[in-house]
Design a protein around this motif. Structure first.
Motif, short mmCIF file in Angstrom:
data_model
loop_
_atom_site.label_atom_id
_atom_site.label_comp_id
_atom_site.label_asym_id
_atom_site.label_seq_id
_atom_site.Cartn_x
_atom_site.Cartn_y
_atom_site.Cartn_z
N ASN A 1 0.82 -1.22 0.00
CA ASN A 1 0.00 0.00 0.00
C ASN A 1 0.85 1.25 0.00
O ASN A 1 0.56 2.23 0.70
CB ASN A 1 -0.95 -0.01 1.20
CG ASN A 1 -2.11 0.97 1.03
OD1 ASN A 1 -2.51 1.27 -0.10
ND2 ASN A 1 -2.62 1.48 2.14
N GLU A 2 1.93 1.23 -0.78
CA GLU A 2 2.83 2.38 -0.87
C GLU A 2 2.37 3.29 -2.02
O GLU A 2 2.27 2.86 -3.17
CB GLU A 2 4.26 1.92 -1.15
CG GLU A 2 4.95 1.30 0.05
CD GLU A 2 5.55 2.33 0.98
OE1 GLU A 2 5.73 3.49 0.56
OE2 GLU A 2 5.85 1.97 2.13
N ALA A 3 2.07 4.54 -1.70
CA ALA A 3 1.69 5.48 -2.76
C ALA A 3 2.90 5.89 -3.58
O ALA A 3 2.79 6.22 -4.76
CB ALA A 3 1.02 6.71 -2.15
N ASN A 4 4.06 5.89 -2.93
CA ASN A 4 5.30 6.30 -3.62
C ASN A 4 5.92 5.06 -4.26
O ASN A 4 6.14 4.05 -3.59
CB ASN A 4 6.26 6.92 -2.61
CG ASN A 4 7.46 7.57 -3.28
OD1 ASN A 4 7.71 7.34 -4.45
ND2 ASN A 4 8.18 8.38 -2.52
N ARG A 5 6.22 5.13 -5.51
CA ARG A 5 6.80 3.97 -6.19
C ARG A 5 8.31 3.87 -6.03
O ARG A 5 8.95 3.01 -6.61
CB ARG A 5 6.43 4.00 -7.67
CG ARG A 5 6.97 5.20 -8.44
CD ARG A 5 6.33 5.28 -9.82
NE ARG A 5 6.82 6.43 -10.58
CZ ARG A 5 7.84 6.38 -11.41
NH1 ARG A 5 8.49 5.24 -11.58
NH2 ARG A 5 8.22 7.45 -12.08
N LEU B 1 17.08 -10.15 -3.25
CA LEU B 1 16.43 -10.24 -4.55
C LEU B 1 15.09 -9.52 -4.44
O LEU B 1 14.20 -9.95 -3.70
CB LEU B 1 16.24 -11.71 -4.93
CG LEU B 1 16.03 -12.05 -6.40
CD1 LEU B 1 17.24 -11.63 -7.23
CD2 LEU B 1 15.78 -13.55 -6.56
N TYR B 2 14.93 -8.41 -5.15
CA TYR B 2 13.74 -7.55 -5.00
C TYR B 2 12.86 -7.61 -6.25
O TYR B 2 13.36 -7.68 -7.38
CB TYR B 2 14.16 -6.10 -4.77
CG TYR B 2 14.78 -5.85 -3.40
CD1 TYR B 2 14.00 -5.39 -2.35
CD2 TYR B 2 16.14 -6.08 -3.19
CE1 TYR B 2 14.56 -5.15 -1.10
CE2 TYR B 2 16.71 -5.85 -1.95
CZ TYR B 2 15.91 -5.39 -0.91
OH TYR B 2 16.47 -5.17 0.32
N HIS B 3 11.56 -7.55 -6.04
CA HIS B 3 10.61 -7.32 -7.13
C HIS B 3 9.41 -6.57 -6.56
O HIS B 3 9.24 -6.43 -5.35
CB HIS B 3 10.17 -8.63 -7.82
CG HIS B 3 9.33 -9.53 -6.95
ND1 HIS B 3 9.87 -10.53 -6.20
CD2 HIS B 3 7.98 -9.57 -6.74
CE1 HIS B 3 8.92 -11.18 -5.55
NE2 HIS B 3 7.74 -10.60 -5.86
N CYS B 4 8.56 -6.07 -7.44
CA CYS B 4 7.40 -5.29 -7.00
C CYS B 4 6.20 -5.58 -7.91
O CYS B 4 6.32 -6.25 -8.94
CB CYS B 4 7.73 -3.79 -7.01
SG CYS B 4 7.97 -3.12 -8.69
N ARG B 5 5.06 -5.06 -7.52
CA ARG B 5 3.87 -5.10 -8.37
C ARG B 5 3.01 -3.89 -8.03
O ARG B 5 3.11 -3.33 -6.94
CB ARG B 5 3.09 -6.39 -8.20
CG ARG B 5 2.50 -6.62 -6.81
CD ARG B 5 1.71 -7.90 -6.76
NE ARG B 5 1.20 -8.15 -5.42
CZ ARG B 5 0.37 -9.16 -5.11
NH1 ARG B 5 -0.04 -10.00 -6.07
NH2 ARG B 5 -0.06 -9.32 -3.87
N GLY B 6 2.16 -3.51 -8.94
CA GLY B 6 1.24 -2.41 -8.68
C GLY B 6 -0.16 -2.94 -8.36
O GLY B 6 -0.53 -4.05 -8.74
N GLY B 7 -0.90 -2.13 -7.67
CA GLY B 7 -2.28 -2.50 -7.34
C GLY B 7 -3.14 -1.26 -7.23
O GLY B 7 -2.67 -0.20 -6.81
#
Length: 229
Positions: free
Chosen positions: A4-8, A17-23
């Motif tokens: 729930n991060e507004a800042n990307r 090992l990092y990855h992300c996704r949007g929602g």
């Protein structure tokens, strides 16, 4: 790790090992995960192995602490790996004690630090040598005390090692006459009797075997005799 991060844009301080996704929306609609990005931590310089006490030559029965130090790594949650002469269960802490060392503890010791899945380099090897318990040696410059004079007694342990930390304990007729002599191992005596000595070092004190005994006598004349070994 975060949701729930507004800042990307985020800042990270750990390797991994990092990855992300949007929602978005309610209920939340998620994108597919991004590709992975590997973040590597810059580790401090390779560790150093030290001994406490600092003698690399010790004797059977002595206690020594082996320590792994990572310069610049203070405050980090490190675990440690060891390559050692005799470690049935290698410790994960930065130090361990060899209690009542034996000859099988002789050999090379090195370590490295681990934090999460990242490792430091292996340290240089420090070599520990464990020998049999030594016997002190007693030498007298004369065995006859001249009237009003004295003779010099010298106690030594492994004299080729001048920085080995020995102190010297003296006895006359089985009674202590000097608890700790000067670091050069010499005392002057003017009383006749049967003298012996031993070396001691460390805390708790580790003692050598007693030296041979030397009989000192008083005389009316100064009579020079050869050194007594």
């Amino acid at each position: 790790m975060r949701g729930n991060e507004a800042n990307r844009v985020i800042s990270v301080s750990q390797g991994g090992l990092y990855h992300c996704r949007g929602g978005r929306g309610d209920p939340v609609y998620y994108t597919e995960d991004s590709s992975d990005v590997t973040v590597k931590e810059t580790l401090p310089s390779k560790p150093t192995v030290s001994l406490q006490p600092s003698w690399t030559q010790i004797y059977s029965g002595e206690t020594v602490t082996v320590r792994c130090e990572i310069q610049g790594g203070e405050g980090a949650q490190w675990t440690y790996e060891w390559r050692a002469a005799k470690l049935n269960t290698p410790p994960t802490s930065n130090e361990y004690r060899i209690i009542r060392a034996t000859e099988s503890d002789s050999g090379g010791y090195s370590c490295r630090g681990r934090r999460d899945y990242f490792f430091s380099e292996w340290s240089d090897i420090i070599t520990l040598t464990v020998s049999y318990k030594p016997k002190a040696k007693l030498r007298a410059d004369n065995t006859a005390v001249p009237v009003g004079g004295s003779v010099t007694l010298t106690c030594s342990v492994n004299p080729s090692s001048s920085s080995s930390g020995w102190k010297y304990y003296w006895y006359r007729d089985n009674v202590t006459v000097d608890v700790v002599s000067p670091s050069n191992g010499q005392i002057s005596v003017s009383q006749e009797g049967l003298y012996r000595c031993r070396g001691g070092r460390g805390n708790p004190v580790y003692y050598t075997e007693d030296s041979q005994e030397v009989q000192i006598n008083k005389t009316g004349e100064f009579v020079f005799s050869n050194n007594v070994e």
